[in-house]
Design an enzyme around this catalytic site. Structure first.
Site, PDB file in Angstrom:
ATOM      1  N   CYS A  91      -3.839 -26.800 -42.695  1.00  0.00           N
ATOM      2  CA  CYS A  91      -2.843 -27.878 -42.773  1.00  0.00           C
ATOM      3  C   CYS A  91      -3.383 -29.030 -43.622  1.00  0.00           C
ATOM      4  O   CYS A  91      -4.500 -29.502 -43.392  1.00  0.00           O
ATOM      5  CB  CYS A  91      -2.516 -28.374 -41.363  1.00  0.00           C
ATOM      6  SG  CYS A  91      -1.462 -29.827 -41.333  1.00  0.00           S
ATOM      7  N   CYS A  94      -3.875 -32.172 -41.062  1.00  0.00           N
ATOM      8  CA  CYS A  94      -4.863 -32.237 -39.965  1.00  0.00           C
ATOM      9  C   CYS A  94      -5.963 -31.178 -40.040  1.00  0.00           C
ATOM     10  O   CYS A  94      -6.886 -31.195 -39.230  1.00  0.00           O
ATOM     11  CB  CYS A  94      -4.152 -32.143 -38.614  1.00  0.00           C
ATOM     12  SG  CYS A  94      -3.618 -30.472 -38.190  1.00  0.00           S
ATOM     13  N   CYS A 140       3.253 -27.384 -38.521  1.00  0.00           N
ATOM     14  CA  CYS A 140       1.898 -27.235 -37.991  1.00  0.00           C
ATOM     15  C   CYS A 140       1.956 -27.483 -36.483  1.00  0.00           C
ATOM     16  O   CYS A 140       2.498 -28.491 -36.036  1.00  0.00           O
ATOM     17  CB  CYS A 140       0.968 -28.243 -38.657  1.00  0.00           C
ATOM     18  SG  CYS A 140      -0.648 -28.331 -37.840  1.00  0.00           S
ATOM     19  N   CYS A 143      -0.092 -30.886 -35.480  1.00  0.00           N
ATOM     20  CA  CYS A 143       0.273 -32.267 -35.842  1.00  0.00           C
ATOM     21  C   CYS A 143       1.750 -32.415 -36.172  1.00  0.00           C
ATOM     22  O   CYS A 143       2.179 -33.501 -36.552  1.00  0.00           O
ATOM     23  CB  CYS A 143      -0.588 -32.759 -37.009  1.00  0.00           C
ATOM     24  SG  CYS A 143      -0.153 -32.041 -38.591  1.00  0.00           S
ATOM     25  N   CYS A 163       7.520 -19.202 -46.234  1.00  0.00           N
ATOM     26  CA  CYS A 163       7.625 -19.803 -47.559  1.00  0.00           C
ATOM     27  C   CYS A 163       7.109 -21.246 -47.436  1.00  0.00           C
ATOM     28  O   CYS A 163       7.789 -22.095 -46.863  1.00  0.00           O
ATOM     29  CB  CYS A 163       9.102 -19.769 -47.956  1.00  0.00           C
ATOM     30  SG  CYS A 163       9.426 -20.363 -49.596  1.00  0.00           S
TER      31      CYS A 163
HETATM   32 FE    FE Z   1      -1.466 -30.178 -39.004  1.00  0.00          FE
END
Ligand code: FE
Length: 189
Positions: A91, A94, A140, A143, A163
């Site tokens: 991510c 985070c 995610c 976060c 995607c």
């Molecule tokens: Fe994240």
């Protein structure tokens, strides 16, 4: 005065009936969740919690627009679209590990595509009915940052196409993962 009471009852009944029809005829059926599901959701605390102002200070503008404002980068513009190195995509907000190069494939869509996340718990999904489309948003799990969408036109074995925006991702090469593992095992000796 005597006539008002039945009218009031009739009005209440009509409003109730219309509300029920609206709920049953729309996607609001999703709102009927079991007590268990609601409890799970409440317990599902995010590991990374920041205010939008804090994210704005941390993230570059282009990443902030995608990750926190649910933006989409133009097709074929992202650095990971034609990217073939071995490693893990994390991510961009985070650092949570999200996708492995093992599951990346060339979808021809112009965005990095994966047929599954690195772990089921790495991402969350939410219905997204914006822009007159019915899509499933991918976020995610740690976060709540927006990553992209998942479609049901992917390859076997899942038939799914995650995607994802390049701007929502960072990359950790295989070598660094290996040296990290070695370092960790050396420290544990
Ligand atoms: Fe994240």
């Amino acid at each position: 005065m005597k006539m008002r009471k039945p009218n009031k009852i009739l009005l209440t009944l009509s409003v109730g009936l219309f509300s029920l029809m609206f709920i049953l005829s729309s996607d609001n059926l999703n709102a009927f969740q079991s007590a268990e599901e609601i409890k799970d959701r409440m317990n599902d605390e995010k590991k990374v919690q920041k205010s939008e102002q804090e994210w704005k200070e941390i993230l570059p503008d282009d990443e902030f627009k995608i990750l926190r404002k649910k933006g989409t980068e133009p097709a074929f513009s992202g650095k990971f679209n034609n990217f073939k190195k071995e490693g893990v995509f994390v991510c961009g907000a985070c650092g949570n590990p999200l996708f492995s190069s093992d599951h990346k494939y060339d979808s021809g869509s112009g965005w990095p595509s994966y047929y599954k996340p690195i772990d089921k718990s790495a991402v969350d999904t939410e219905p997204d009915n914006s822009l007159f489309m019915r899509r499933t948003e991918v976020l995610c799990a740690d976060c709540d940052s927006h990553l992209g969408h998942v479609f049901e036109d992917g390859p076997e074995p899942t038939g799914l196409r995650y995607c994802i925006n390049s701007l929502a991702l960072d990359f950790v090469p295989e070598e660094e993962l290996e040296s990290g593992k070695k370092q960790a095992s050396a420290e544990n000796k």
